[in-house]
Design a protein around this motif. Structure first.
Motif, PDB file in Angstrom:
ATOM      1  N   LEU A 146       0.837  -1.201   0.000  1.00  0.00           N
ATOM      2  CA  LEU A 146       0.000   0.000   0.000  1.00  0.00           C
ATOM      3  C   LEU A 146       0.873   1.252   0.000  1.00  0.00           C
ATOM      4  CD1 LEU A 146      -2.988  -0.643   2.438  1.00  0.00           C
ATOM      5  CD2 LEU A 146      -3.162   0.132   0.077  1.00  0.00           C
ATOM      6  N   GLY A 147       2.094   1.125   0.482  1.00  0.00           N
ATOM      7  CA  GLY A 147       3.006   2.266   0.508  1.00  0.00           C
ATOM      8  C   GLY A 147       3.657   2.564  -0.823  1.00  0.00           C
ATOM      9  N   ALA A 164      -4.301  10.236   7.500  1.00  0.00           N
ATOM     10  CA  ALA A 164      -3.241  10.213   6.495  1.00  0.00           C
ATOM     11  C   ALA A 164      -1.995   9.606   7.128  1.00  0.00           C
ATOM     12  CB  ALA A 164      -2.960  11.627   6.003  1.00  0.00           C
ATOM     13  N   PRO A 165      -1.257   8.777   6.391  1.00  0.00           N
ATOM     14  CA  PRO A 165      -0.122   8.082   6.998  1.00  0.00           C
ATOM     15  C   PRO A 165       1.012   9.028   7.370  1.00  0.00           C
ATOM     16  CG  PRO A 165      -0.130   7.730   4.629  1.00  0.00           C
ATOM     17  CD  PRO A 165      -1.416   8.432   4.964  1.00  0.00           C
ATOM     18  N   LEU A 166       1.599   8.765   8.525  1.00  0.00           N
ATOM     19  CA  LEU A 166       2.736   9.527   9.026  1.00  0.00           C
ATOM     20  C   LEU A 166       3.923   8.591   9.231  1.00  0.00           C
ATOM     21  CD1 LEU A 166       1.039  11.701  11.800  1.00  0.00           C
ATOM     22  CD2 LEU A 166       1.684  12.429   9.496  1.00  0.00           C
ATOM     23  N   PRO A 167       5.141   9.134   9.274  1.00  0.00           N
ATOM     24  CA  PRO A 167       6.285   8.299   9.653  1.00  0.00           C
ATOM     25  C   PRO A 167       6.041   7.672  11.029  1.00  0.00           C
ATOM     26  CG  PRO A 167       7.023  10.411   8.791  1.00  0.00           C
ATOM     27  CD  PRO A 167       5.540  10.528   8.957  1.00  0.00           C
ATOM     28  N   LEU A 168       6.490   6.452  11.203  1.00  0.00           N
ATOM     29  CA  LEU A 168       6.295   5.768  12.473  1.00  0.00           C
ATOM     30  C   LEU A 168       6.895   6.582  13.620  1.00  0.00           C
ATOM     31  CD1 LEU A 168       7.052   2.048  11.534  1.00  0.00           C
ATOM     32  CD2 LEU A 168       4.818   3.146  11.822  1.00  0.00           C
ATOM     33  N   GLY A 169       6.117   6.693  14.692  1.00  0.00           N
ATOM     34  CA  GLY A 169       6.591   7.397  15.875  1.00  0.00           C
ATOM     35  C   GLY A 169       6.298   8.880  15.895  1.00  0.00           C
ATOM     36  N   THR A 170       5.679   9.413  14.840  1.00  0.00           N
ATOM     37  CA  THR A 170       5.395  10.850  14.794  1.00  0.00           C
ATOM     38  C   THR A 170       3.918  11.158  15.007  1.00  0.00           C
ATOM     39  OG1 THR A 170       5.061  10.899  12.390  1.00  0.00           O
ATOM     40  CG2 THR A 170       7.322  11.187  13.205  1.00  0.00           C
ATOM     41  N   GLY A 171       3.099  10.138  15.185  1.00  0.00           N
ATOM     42  CA  GLY A 171       1.670  10.335  15.395  1.00  0.00           C
ATOM     43  C   GLY A 171       1.238   9.955  16.797  1.00  0.00           C
ATOM     44  N   VAL A 172      -0.017   9.489  16.899  1.00  0.00           N
ATOM     45  CA  VAL A 172      -0.612   9.272  18.222  1.00  0.00           C
ATOM     46  C   VAL A 172      -0.855   7.809  18.563  1.00  0.00           C
ATOM     47  CG1 VAL A 172      -1.714  11.539  18.187  1.00  0.00           C
ATOM     48  CG2 VAL A 172      -2.958   9.559  17.275  1.00  0.00           C
ATOM     49  N   LEU A 173      -0.568   6.883  17.660  1.00  0.00           N
ATOM     50  CA  LEU A 173      -0.874   5.488  17.954  1.00  0.00           C
ATOM     51  C   LEU A 173       0.090   4.904  18.984  1.00  0.00           C
ATOM     52  CD1 LEU A 173      -1.931   3.919  14.542  1.00  0.00           C
ATOM     53  CD2 LEU A 173      -3.306   4.987  16.315  1.00  0.00           C
ATOM     54  N   GLU A 227       2.138  -0.754   7.565  1.00  0.00           N
ATOM     55  CA  GLU A 227       1.137  -0.489   6.533  1.00  0.00           C
ATOM     56  C   GLU A 227       1.018   1.033   6.354  1.00  0.00           C
ATOM     57  OE1 GLU A 227      -3.166  -2.307   5.341  1.00  0.00           O
ATOM     58  OE2 GLU A 227      -3.096  -1.191   7.217  1.00  0.00           O
ATOM     59  N   TYR A 228       1.775   1.545   5.428  1.00  0.00           N
ATOM     60  CA  TYR A 228       1.783   2.985   5.107  1.00  0.00           C
ATOM     61  C   TYR A 228       0.821   3.182   3.940  1.00  0.00           C
ATOM     62  CZ  TYR A 228       3.806   7.621   4.054  1.00  0.00           C
ATOM     63  OH  TYR A 228       4.007   8.965   3.836  1.00  0.00           O
ATOM     64  N   ALA A 262       4.067  11.660   2.141  1.00  0.00           N
ATOM     65  CA  ALA A 262       5.488  11.583   1.805  1.00  0.00           C
ATOM     66  C   ALA A 262       5.830  10.262   1.123  1.00  0.00           C
ATOM     67  CB  ALA A 262       6.321  11.735   3.074  1.00  0.00           C
ATOM     68  N   ASP A 263       6.830  10.292   0.264  1.00  0.00           N
ATOM     69  CA  ASP A 263       7.271   9.109  -0.459  1.00  0.00           C
ATOM     70  C   ASP A 263       7.750   8.041   0.528  1.00  0.00           C
ATOM     71  OD1 ASP A 263       8.124   7.523  -2.704  1.00  0.00           O
ATOM     72  OD2 ASP A 263      10.166   8.159  -2.270  1.00  0.00           O
ATOM     73  N   PHE A 264       7.177   6.854   0.411  1.00  0.00           N
ATOM     74  CA  PHE A 264       7.475   5.802   1.374  1.00  0.00           C
ATOM     75  C   PHE A 264       8.942   5.390   1.349  1.00  0.00           C
ATOM     76  CE2 PHE A 264       7.348   1.157   2.516  1.00  0.00           C
ATOM     77  CZ  PHE A 264       7.127   1.353   3.871  1.00  0.00           C
ATOM     78  N   ALA A 265       9.536   5.349   0.172  1.00  0.00           N
ATOM     79  CA  ALA A 265      10.929   4.906   0.078  1.00  0.00           C
ATOM     80  C   ALA A 265      11.853   5.772   0.921  1.00  0.00           C
ATOM     81  CB  ALA A 265      11.378   4.911  -1.382  1.00  0.00           C
ATOM     82  N   GLN A 266      11.519   7.047   1.071  1.00  0.00           N
ATOM     83  CA  GLN A 266      12.351   7.940   1.869  1.00  0.00           C
ATOM     84  C   GLN A 266      12.180   7.716   3.372  1.00  0.00           C
ATOM     85  OE1 GLN A 266      14.556   9.816   0.166  1.00  0.00           O
ATOM     86  NE2 GLN A 266      13.640   8.749  -1.588  1.00  0.00           N
ATOM     87  N   LEU A 267      11.116   7.031   3.752  1.00  0.00           N
ATOM     88  CA  LEU A 267      10.810   6.818   5.166  1.00  0.00           C
ATOM     89  C   LEU A 267      11.226   5.437   5.662  1.00  0.00           C
ATOM     90  CD1 LEU A 267       7.162   8.262   5.220  1.00  0.00           C
ATOM     91  CD2 LEU A 267       9.304   9.487   5.659  1.00  0.00           C
ATOM     92  N   MET A 268      11.565   4.552   4.739  1.00  0.00           N
ATOM     93  CA  MET A 268      11.773   3.156   5.119  1.00  0.00           C
ATOM     94  C   MET A 268      12.944   2.955   6.073  1.00  0.00           C
ATOM     95  SD  MET A 268      11.003   1.214   1.529  1.00  0.00           S
ATOM     96  CE  MET A 268      11.220  -0.425   2.241  1.00  0.00           C
ATOM     97  N   GLY A 269      14.050   3.632   5.814  1.00  0.00           N
ATOM     98  CA  GLY A 269      15.210   3.496   6.699  1.00  0.00           C
ATOM     99  C   GLY A 269      14.923   4.013   8.096  1.00  0.00           C
ATOM    100  N   PRO A 270      14.461   5.260   8.241  1.00  0.00           N
ATOM    101  CA  PRO A 270      14.113   5.754   9.568  1.00  0.00           C
ATOM    102  C   PRO A 270      13.025   4.925  10.252  1.00  0.00           C
ATOM    103  CG  PRO A 270      14.319   7.583   8.033  1.00  0.00           C
ATOM    104  CD  PRO A 270      14.393   6.324   7.216  1.00  0.00           C
ATOM    105  N   GLY A 271      12.068   4.416   9.471  1.00  0.00           N
ATOM    106  CA  GLY A 271      11.012   3.590  10.056  1.00  0.00           C
ATOM    107  C   GLY A 271      11.563   2.304  10.644  1.00  0.00           C
ATOM    108  N   ARG A 272      12.464   1.666   9.897  1.00  0.00           N
ATOM    109  CA  ARG A 272      13.082   0.448  10.424  1.00  0.00           C
ATOM    110  C   ARG A 272      13.870   0.751  11.692  1.00  0.00           C
ATOM    111  NH1 ARG A 272      18.010  -1.530   9.808  1.00  0.00           N
ATOM    112  NH2 ARG A 272      18.498  -0.180   8.035  1.00  0.00           N
ATOM    113  N   ALA A 273      14.606   1.866  11.703  1.00  0.00           N
ATOM    114  CA  ALA A 273      15.379   2.233  12.888  1.00  0.00           C
ATOM    115  C   ALA A 273      14.464   2.489  14.084  1.00  0.00           C
ATOM    116  CB  ALA A 273      16.225   3.468  12.595  1.00  0.00           C
ATOM    117  N   TYR A 274      13.304   3.098  13.826  1.00  0.00           N
ATOM    118  CA  TYR A 274      12.358   3.373  14.905  1.00  0.00           C
ATOM    119  C   TYR A 274      11.854   2.052  15.509  1.00  0.00           C
ATOM    120  CZ  TYR A 274       8.046   4.642  17.286  1.00  0.00           C
ATOM    121  OH  TYR A 274       7.042   4.778  18.220  1.00  0.00           O
ATOM    122  N   VAL A 275      11.473   1.110  14.657  1.00  0.00           N
ATOM    123  CA  VAL A 275      10.970  -0.158  15.166  1.00  0.00           C
ATOM    124  C   VAL A 275      12.078  -0.907  15.903  1.00  0.00           C
ATOM    125  CG1 VAL A 275      10.035  -2.414  14.516  1.00  0.00           C
ATOM    126  CG2 VAL A 275       9.200  -0.339  13.395  1.00  0.00           C
TER     127      VAL A 275
END
Length: 266
Positions: free
Chosen positions: A8-9, A204-213, A234-235, A244-257
Motif C-alpha cells: 500500500l506504501g 493520512a499516513p505519518l512516519p512511524l513514531g510521529t503520530g498518536v498510535l 502499513e503505510y 510523503a514518499d514511502f521509500a524515503q521513510l523506510m530506513g528511519p522507520g526500520r530504525a524506529y521499530v
C-alpha cells in the motif's frame, strides 16, 4: 520479531522493484496487496505468480502474506464469498505466502448474524488452507475493529489455520489499549500491522513514531509475552497520494521499530 511492509506504501510498483527496495532497506518481508490495481491478485496467471516468487527469492525477501479484500461477514451469497476465499488462499500458496488477509465487512448487520456467517465461512475453508500451508487471518477492521470482536468469530472456528491480523489503528479506534487487545488476540495472532496517524479524524499516513498510535505499548506487550512474529508497516499511500514518499521513510522507520524492540522486555 521480523519486519515487513505493505505494498500500500508503493502502489502499483513492479514486484522486482518492491523486492529490491525491501532488501536495500533491510526488511525481512513484504505484504502484497492482492488487488487488480496491483501486479499480483487472485486473477493473476501462473507465469506472473512464478515471476513474483523468483523476484523475491532473488532478493532474499519473504512474501509474508497476500492482503485480499474478501469480506467474510458480509451479506453476500455464500458462493461468491467461498469463490473469493478459495482464490485468495490458492494465490497465497502459489507465491509461498504463509498468510492470506481477509476483512470482516459485516457493515450494519446484527453482530450475532455477522459473527455466525464469518465463523462458518472461515471454518469451511480451513481444511483447504491447511492442505496448502496457508493461514487465513481476519483483520481487526470495519465492523470488527476491536480484538474482542475478532475473537468472537475465531473462538468458534477453533482451527490453527484460521487466525487474526492485529491492525493497531483499528483496535485503538475501537477504544482498546494494547494491553487489552493482545490477550484477546494472542491465541489466534498471525502478525501485527503498525502505522501512525495524527488523530482519529486525520488518518493520512505519518512516519512511524510521529503520530498518536500506541506503537511503543504494542511492541512492549508483545515483547513481554515473548511473542516473536512479524511486524508489518502499513503505510497507506494508496489512499493518500499526497503523503510523503514511502521509500524515503523506510530506513528511519526500520530504525524506529528496532529502537522499540531493543526496549521491549524479553
Amino acid at each position: 520479531m521480523k519486519l515487513a511492509f505493505s505494498t500500500l506504501g508503493v502502489p502499483g510498483m513492479p514486484l522486482p522493484e518492491v523486492a529490491r527496495l525491501a532488501h536495500a532497506h533491510g526488511y525481512d518481508g513484504v505484504e502484497l496487496r492482492a488487488h487488480p490495481e496491483e501486479p499480483l491478485h487472485p486473477g493473476t496467471g501462473p507465469r506472473d505468480r512464478a515471476g513474483a516468487v523468483a523476484a523475491f527469492a532473488a532478493a532474499g525477501v519473504e512474501i509474508l502474506g497476500v492482503a485480499g479484500y474478501v469480506r467474510v461477514a458480509s451479506p453476500e451469497p455464500d458462493e461468491a464469498v467461498f469463490d473469493a476465499l478459495n482464490g485468495l488462499i490458492r494465490l497465497a500458496a502459489d507465491v509461498g505466502a504463509r498468510y492470506a488477509r481477509v476483512f470482516p465487512g459485516g457493515a450494519d448487520r446484527p453482530a450475532a448474524e455477522a459473527d455466525a456467517d464469518a465463523a462458518r465461512r472461515l471454518g469451511a475453508v480451513a481444511p483447504l488452507a491447511a492442505d496448502l500451508g496457508v493461514h487465513v487471518l481476519l483483520e481487526t477492521h470495519d465492523s470488527h475493529r476491536r480484538a474482542r470482536d475478532v475473537a468472537r468469530v475465531l473462538g468458534p472456528v477453533g482451527h490453527p489455520n484460521v487466525g487474526a491480523l492485529w491492525d493497531v489503528l483499528h483496535t485503538w479506534l475501537g477504544g482498546e489499549t494494547p494491553a487489552v487487545s493482545f490477550p484477546a488476540l494472542a491465541p489466534h495472532l498471525g502478525y501485527v500491522q503498525l502505522k501512525d496517524v495524527a488523530s482519529p479524524d486525520d488518518r493520512a499516513p505519518l512516519p512511524l513514531g510521529t503520530g498518536v498510535l500506541p506503537l511503543g505499548g504494542c511492541v512492549d506487550v508483545l515483547g513481554r509475552a515473548g511473542w516473536d512474529g512479524w511486524l508489518c508497516w502499513e503505510y497507506e499511500r494508496r489512499w493518500h497520494p499526497e503523503a510523503a514518499d514511502f521509500a524515503q521513510l523506510m530506513g528511519p522507520g526500520r530504525a524506529y521499530v528496532e529502537g522499540l524492540l531493543s526496549g521491549a522486555a524479553p
